[in-house]
Design a protein around this motif. Structure first.
Motif, short mmCIF file in Angstrom:
data_model
loop_
_atom_site.label_atom_id
_atom_site.label_comp_id
_atom_site.label_asym_id
_atom_site.label_seq_id
_atom_site.Cartn_x
_atom_site.Cartn_y
_atom_site.Cartn_z
N LEU A 1 0.77 -1.16 0.02
CA LEU A 1 -0.10 0.15 0.06
C LEU A 1 0.79 1.19 -0.02
O LEU A 1 0.43 2.14 -0.71
CB LEU A 1 -0.96 0.14 1.27
N VAL A 2 1.86 1.23 0.75
CA VAL A 2 2.89 2.42 0.97
C VAL A 2 3.54 2.52 -0.27
O VAL A 2 3.85 3.82 -0.96
CB VAL A 2 3.73 2.17 1.86
N ASN A 3 3.82 1.65 -1.19
CA ASN A 3 4.65 1.76 -2.60
C ASN A 3 3.67 2.34 -3.50
O ASN A 3 4.00 3.31 -4.11
CB ASN A 3 5.01 0.24 -2.89
N ALA A 4 2.40 2.16 -3.31
CA ALA A 4 1.61 2.56 -4.33
C ALA A 4 1.04 4.18 -4.42
O ALA A 4 0.91 4.92 -4.97
CB ALA A 4 -0.15 2.04 -3.95
N VAL A 5 1.96 4.54 -3.10
CA VAL A 5 1.76 6.27 -2.89
C VAL A 5 2.59 6.85 -4.21
O VAL A 5 2.17 8.02 -4.43
CB VAL A 5 2.45 6.83 -1.43
#
Length: 406
Positions: free
Chosen positions: A91-95
């Motif tokens: 999820l953080v990577n998708a930022v």
């Protein structure tokens, strides 16, 4: 459990764990793999380019120390901890899809990705060693091989994403989510046990015990070059190939070769782990460091020359740069008291990754100022230092063995 059933269960657990590690660790070098397309869309300063990759390293250091201080792997089910961290990292990577290119939010996301990956890599190691005692050199080598292969994957994924770097980011996040599911299917081994929390008094032992100090020295020399090479090999190869190819062909060839070089290092980790249990961990580390030193110097010397020769240099470097990595941790575990081994290995890992923050950050800046040839030669200082440390360690342990025999 019958021996055959235990063997099958062990094989399945390690296979699932290795796949999960490969998938989750593919997030580590996403920003480095997609950087050319990001730069084509918007200018990013060299310093911020470096922070996009080195931020993962510093996040990993913070995450590893925090996890040890809180005793998370001891108090929580390691497979669930692995799965939770992998899913959150996805999820953080998708930022990166919504953050301004090279902006503070993007860099912050990379730091947080590193924090979360500290709940994947060390926890995976803990799960792996729970499946054996006499073959732990191989088990650690298998996991580090999976980490290495995962680090290579973004360069291959970037080819599939083409000019759309956002597709590469999405694929990386999807892989990390798959890793979370796989981790939940992994069973814990019969030798799984809790490790002590971080013990501040272990720091003093690092300096009192010369064997541990020298093992640290070998690890620091190894880490000096490892992540700088993995992060910037694609950029260096593309720059070298530019004289023989179009810019697009140079970039495509650089990505393929970077993937192959790092992936070969993954295979070498597994093989080295097998031989380390038979010929000695120090010997395997010495051979790898000597090969890596030669590879770095050869890559520096031949840089800008015939593309096939440059490719051969980087492939050789990729094979030799990784297989010593698991042996440094195994050596520390051998030398440290059981009640302090976890703390000392945590300290070793944290300091080593802190060092990679410096080299990953400095590499593009030095390359821009003095050229890639100088930068590659500077990376050779790491294995040279590590080699001296390991040769001294082998002499020290050999002397101790002779004294005990007499």
């Amino acid at each position: 459990m019958p021996a055959l059933e235990l063997t099958i269960t062990k094989f399945l657990a390690l296979a699932l764990l290795s796949l999960a590690v490969v998938a989750a660790l593919s997030l580590w070098f996403i920003s480095a793999a997609i950087l050319p397309e990001m730069l084509a869309e918007s200018p990013i300063s060299p310093t911020r380019q470096a922070f996009l990759s080195s931020g993962v390293q510093i996040g990993f250091v913070l995450g590893a120390l925090g996890s040890a201080l809180l005793g998370l792997p001891d108090r929580l089910d390691p497979t669930r901890l692995f799965a939770t961290c992998a899913a959150l990292a996805a999820l953080v990577n998708a930022v990166l899809l919504v953050a301004p290119l090279g902006g503070d939010l993007a860099i912050g996301a990379r730091v947080m990705t590193g924090v979360l990956l500290a709940g994947v890599y060390p926890v995976g190691m803990k799960i792996a060693v729970g499946w054996g005692l006499r073959d732990r050199g191989f088990l650690v080598g298998l996991l580090v091989g999976a980490v290495t292969l995962g680090s290579a994957v973004p360069h291959l994924v970037a080819l599939g994403g083409g000019a759309d770097w956002r597709m590469t980011v999405l694929q990386g996040s999807a892989a990390a989510l798959v890793a979370a599911v796989l981790a939940l299917c992994v069973r814990l081994g019969p030798y799984h046990a809790t490790s002590p929390r971080f013990d501040p008094t272990a720091v003093a032992r690092v300096w009192r015990d010369r064997r541990i100090r020298l093992a640290f020295g070998g690890y620091f020399g190894h880490m000096w070059e490892l992540y700088a090479m993995w992060t910037w090999a694609g950029a260096a190869l593309a720059a070298s190939f530019a004289g023989d190819m179009t810019a697009d062909d140079a970039l495509r060839s650089a990505r393929v070769l970077t993937f192959v070089a790092v992936a070969l290092g993954a295979l070498a980790c597994v093989a080295a782990g097998y031989f380390a249990d038979r010929i000695g961990k120090e010997t395997v580390a010495i051979l790898a460091l000597a090969g890596s030193l030669a590879g770095a110097l050869f890559a520096a010397f031949i840089f800008g020359g015939p593309s096939w020769l440059v490719a051969a240099a980087f492939l050789f470097w990729g094979i030799t740069i990784a297989p010593d990595s698991p042996q440094f941790s195994a050596l520390v575990a051998d030398f440290a008291p059981p009640e302090q081994a976890g703390s000392i290995m945590t300290l070793q890992t944290a300091l080593g990754f802190a060092l990679t923050f410096v080299t990953v950050q400095a590499t593009p800046v030095v390359a821009e100022a003095f050229g890639w040839r100088v930068m590659l030669a500077l990376l050779a200082l790491g294995p040279a230092f590590g080699l001296v440390s390991m040769l001294r360690l082998r002499r020290l342990t050999a002397t101790g063995d002779r004294q005990r025999a007499s």
